[in-house]
Write a protein that holds these residues in place. Structure first.
Motif, PDB file in Angstrom:
ATOM      1  N   ILE A 118      -1.311   5.323  -2.858  1.00 51.28           N
ATOM      2  CA  ILE A 118      -1.630   6.562  -2.135  1.00 51.28           C
ATOM      3  C   ILE A 118      -0.814   7.723  -2.693  1.00 51.28           C
ATOM      4  N   GLY A 119       0.496   7.449  -2.962  1.00 44.84           N
ATOM      5  CA  GLY A 119       1.370   8.498  -3.464  1.00 44.84           C
ATOM      6  C   GLY A 119       0.915   9.023  -4.817  1.00 44.84           C
TER       7      GLY A 119
ATOM      8  N   CYS B  51      -0.417  -0.785  -2.218  1.00 46.62           N
ATOM      9  CA  CYS B  51      -0.276  -1.581  -0.989  1.00 46.62           C
ATOM     10  C   CYS B  51      -1.444  -1.372  -0.041  1.00 46.62           C
TER      11      CYS B  51
ATOM     12  N   GLU C 205      -2.454   2.916 -13.945  1.00 44.40           N
ATOM     13  CA  GLU C 205      -2.247   1.854 -12.954  1.00 44.40           C
ATOM     14  C   GLU C 205      -2.234   0.512 -13.672  1.00 44.40           C
TER      15      GLU C 205
ATOM     16  N   ASP D  21      -3.531  -0.311   9.683  1.00 42.98           N
ATOM     17  CA  ASP D  21      -4.015  -0.527  11.045  1.00 42.98           C
ATOM     18  C   ASP D  21      -3.903   0.782  11.806  1.00 42.98           C
ATOM     19  N   TRP D  22      -2.872   1.520  11.461  1.00 41.61           N
ATOM     20  CA  TRP D  22      -2.613   2.806  12.099  1.00 41.61           C
ATOM     21  C   TRP D  22      -2.175   3.736  10.982  1.00 41.61           C
TER      22      TRP D  22
ATOM     23  N   TYR E 234      -5.684  -5.646   4.140  1.00 41.80           N
ATOM     24  CA  TYR E 234      -4.239  -5.774   4.015  1.00 41.80           C
ATOM     25  C   TYR E 234      -3.489  -4.586   4.615  1.00 41.80           C
ATOM     26  N   CYS E 235      -4.174  -3.499   4.852  1.00 42.41           N
ATOM     27  CA  CYS E 235      -3.386  -2.305   5.149  1.00 42.41           C
ATOM     28  C   CYS E 235      -4.068  -1.338   6.101  1.00 42.41           C
TER      29      CYS E 235
HETATM   30  C1  LIG Z   1       0.661  -5.187   4.964  1.00 38.18           C
HETATM   31  C2  LIG Z   1       0.902  -3.689   5.020  1.00 38.18           C
HETATM   32  C3  LIG Z   1       0.428  -2.981   6.108  1.00 38.18           C
HETATM   33  C4  LIG Z   1       0.633  -1.598   6.169  1.00 38.18           C
HETATM   34  N1  LIG Z   1       0.137  -0.919   7.234  1.00 38.18           N
HETATM   35  C5  LIG Z   1       0.263   0.413   7.286  1.00 38.18           C
HETATM   36  C6  LIG Z   1      -0.313   1.139   8.360  1.00 38.18           C
HETATM   37  O1  LIG Z   1      -0.947   0.573   9.247  1.00 38.18           O
HETATM   38  N2  LIG Z   1      -0.147   2.496   8.390  1.00 38.18           N
HETATM   39  C7  LIG Z   1       0.531   3.158   7.416  1.00 38.18           C
HETATM   40  O2  LIG Z   1       0.606   4.396   7.488  1.00 38.18           O
HETATM   41  N3  LIG Z   1       1.103   2.496   6.381  1.00 38.18           N
HETATM   42  C8  LIG Z   1       0.979   1.152   6.297  1.00 38.18           C
HETATM   43  N4  LIG Z   1       1.557   0.469   5.264  1.00 38.18           N
HETATM   44  C9  LIG Z   1       2.343   1.223   4.289  1.00 38.18           C
HETATM   45  C10 LIG Z   1       1.464   1.874   3.253  1.00 38.18           C
HETATM   46  O3  LIG Z   1       0.492   0.961   2.794  1.00 38.18           O
HETATM   47  C11 LIG Z   1       2.356   2.278   2.081  1.00 38.18           C
HETATM   48  O4  LIG Z   1       3.392   3.133   2.556  1.00 38.18           O
HETATM   49  C12 LIG Z   1       1.604   3.029   1.016  1.00 38.18           C
HETATM   50  O5  LIG Z   1       0.384   2.375   0.657  1.00 38.18           O
HETATM   51  C13 LIG Z   1       2.549   3.161  -0.190  1.00 38.18           C
HETATM   52  O6  LIG Z   1       1.908   3.920  -1.183  1.00 38.18           O
HETATM   53  P1  LIG Z   1       2.684   4.291  -2.494  1.00 38.18           P
HETATM   54  O7  LIG Z   1       1.727   5.048  -3.363  1.00 38.18           O
HETATM   55  O8  LIG Z   1       3.973   4.942  -2.161  1.00 38.18           O
HETATM   56  O9  LIG Z   1       3.118   2.916  -3.179  1.00 38.18           O
HETATM   57  P2  LIG Z   1       2.242   1.644  -3.628  1.00 38.18           P
HETATM   58  O10 LIG Z   1       1.070   1.430  -2.741  1.00 38.18           O
HETATM   59  O11 LIG Z   1       3.221   0.532  -3.793  1.00 38.18           O
HETATM   60  O12 LIG Z   1       1.662   2.068  -5.047  1.00 38.18           O
HETATM   61  C14 LIG Z   1       2.366   1.925  -6.237  1.00 38.18           C
HETATM   62  C15 LIG Z   1       1.350   1.655  -7.343  1.00 38.18           C
HETATM   63  O13 LIG Z   1       2.009   1.742  -8.585  1.00 38.18           O
HETATM   64  C16 LIG Z   1       1.576   0.685  -9.410  1.00 38.18           C
HETATM   65  N5  LIG Z   1       2.620   0.488 -10.406  1.00 38.18           N
HETATM   66  C17 LIG Z   1       3.897   0.102 -10.185  1.00 38.18           C
HETATM   67  N6  LIG Z   1       4.585   0.075 -11.336  1.00 38.18           N
HETATM   68  C18 LIG Z   1       3.717   0.465 -12.305  1.00 38.18           C
HETATM   69  C19 LIG Z   1       3.833   0.647 -13.705  1.00 38.18           C
HETATM   70  N7  LIG Z   1       4.998   0.425 -14.349  1.00 38.18           N
HETATM   71  N8  LIG Z   1       2.750   1.058 -14.393  1.00 38.18           N
HETATM   72  C20 LIG Z   1       1.572   1.287 -13.746  1.00 38.18           C
HETATM   73  N9  LIG Z   1       1.399   1.137 -12.424  1.00 38.18           N
HETATM   74  C21 LIG Z   1       2.468   0.729 -11.703  1.00 38.18           C
HETATM   75  C22 LIG Z   1       1.371  -0.469  -8.454  1.00 38.18           C
HETATM   76  O14 LIG Z   1       0.514  -1.447  -9.008  1.00 38.18           O
HETATM   77  C23 LIG Z   1       0.736   0.253  -7.263  1.00 38.18           C
HETATM   78  O15 LIG Z   1      -0.683   0.346  -7.364  1.00 38.18           O
HETATM   79  C24 LIG Z   1       1.358  -0.915   5.151  1.00 38.18           C
HETATM   80  C25 LIG Z   1       1.831  -1.647   4.048  1.00 38.18           C
HETATM   81  C26 LIG Z   1       1.604  -3.011   3.970  1.00 38.18           C
HETATM   82  C27 LIG Z   1       2.116  -3.774   2.755  1.00 38.18           C
END
Ligand SMILES: Cc1cc2nc3c(=O)[nH]c(=O)nc-3n(C[C@H](O)[C@H](O)[C@H](O)COP(=O)(O)OP(=O)(O)OC[C@H]3O[C@@H](n4cnc5c(N)ncnc54)[C@H](O)[C@@H]3O)c2cc1C
Length: 133
Positions: A24-25, A52, A44, A68-69, A65-66
Motif C-alpha cells: 500500500i505504501g 501484506c 516488486e 478487516d477494518w 489475509y488483510c
Molecule cells: C494478517 C494482517 C491483517 C491486517 N489487517 C489490517 C486491517 O484490518 N486494517 C488495517 O488498516 N491494516 C491491516 N493490516 C496492516 C496492513 O496490511 C499493513 O500495514 C500494510 O499493508 C503495509 O503496507 P506497506 O506498503 O507499508 O508494506 P508491505 O505490505 O509489507 O509492502 C512491502 C512490499 O515490498 C515488497 N518488497 C520488500 N522488499 C523488496 C525488495 N527488496 N524489492 C522489491 N520488493 C520488495 C514486498 O514484497 C511487499 O509487496 C494487516 C496486516 C496483516 C499481515
C-alpha cells in the motif's frame, strides 16, 4: 471526471521516482509521484502487488489475509484525506461500528473495546477500579 484525467500530463523532463515494493505504501507513493507530475516506476519482488494487504483463492476457498477494518476512515482524519486523494474510497460505503472487538476469557468474563474512548474508559474502570490513578 475520472481520476487519471485530472492528473497533470507528465513532461518529458519530469523527474523519475523509483519505488521499491508494491505494498500500500509503495503504490501510494507511486500514485502521489504521478499526481505531482513525476514519472514513477514501482519494483516488486513478489509476483503480485499488495504486500501484506492481499487475498487469494485456492480450491474454492478465499484466503482474505488483510483489512478487516481500515484505519483513518473518519472525516477530518489525515489518513482519510490520503485515502480520498488516492481514490481508494471511491464508491465505497464506510460503516462505523460501536465496538472494535470483544475479548472473552475462559470464565466468560469479557472486555469490549468500544470506539468511544469515554465508554471504553468507564468499562475498564468497572473491571479494574484499582487502575483509576
Ligand atoms: C494478517 C494482517 C491483517 C491486517 N489487517 C489490517 C486491517 O484490518 N486494517 C488495517 O488498516 N491494516 C491491516 N493490516 C496492516 C496492513 O496490511 C499493513 O500495514 C500494510 O499493508 C503495509 O503496507 P506497506 O506498503 O507499508 O508494506 P508491505 O505490505 O509489507 O509492502 C512491502 C512490499 O515490498 C515488497 N518488497 C520488500 N522488499 C523488496 C525488495 N527488496 N524489492 C522489491 N520488493 C520488495 C514486498 O514484497 C511487499 O509487496 C494487516 C496486516 C496483516 C499481515
Amino acid at each position: 471526471m475520472p481520476r487519471a484525467e485530472r492528473r497533470p500530463a507528465t513532461r518529458a523532463d519530469a523527474p523519475n521516482v523509483i519505488v521499491i515494493g508494491a505494498g500500500i505504501g509503495g503504490m501510494a507513493t507511486g500514485c502521489y509521484a504521478q499526481m505531482s507530475g513525476m514519472r514513477s516506476r514501482i519494483f516488486e519482488k513478489h509476483v503480485l502487488p499488495g504486500g501484506c494487504c492481499t487475498a487469494w483463492s485456492r480450491k474454492g476457498y478465499l484466503f482474505d489475509y488483510c483489512i478487516d477494518w481500515l484505519i483513518g476512515t473518519a472525516p477530518g482524519n489525515d489518513a482519510n484525506r490520503v485515502w480520498r486523494e488516492l481514490g481508494a474510497l471511491d464508491g465505497k460505503t464506510i460503516t462505523n461500528f460501536d465496538l472494535f472487538n470483544r475479548v472473552v476469557d475462559e470464565h466468560g468474563r469479557s472486555v469490549t473495546f468500544y470506539n468511544d474512548p469515554d465508554r471504553l474508559e468507564r468499562q475498564l474502570l468497572e473491571i479494574s477500579p484499582a487502575d483509576a490513578p
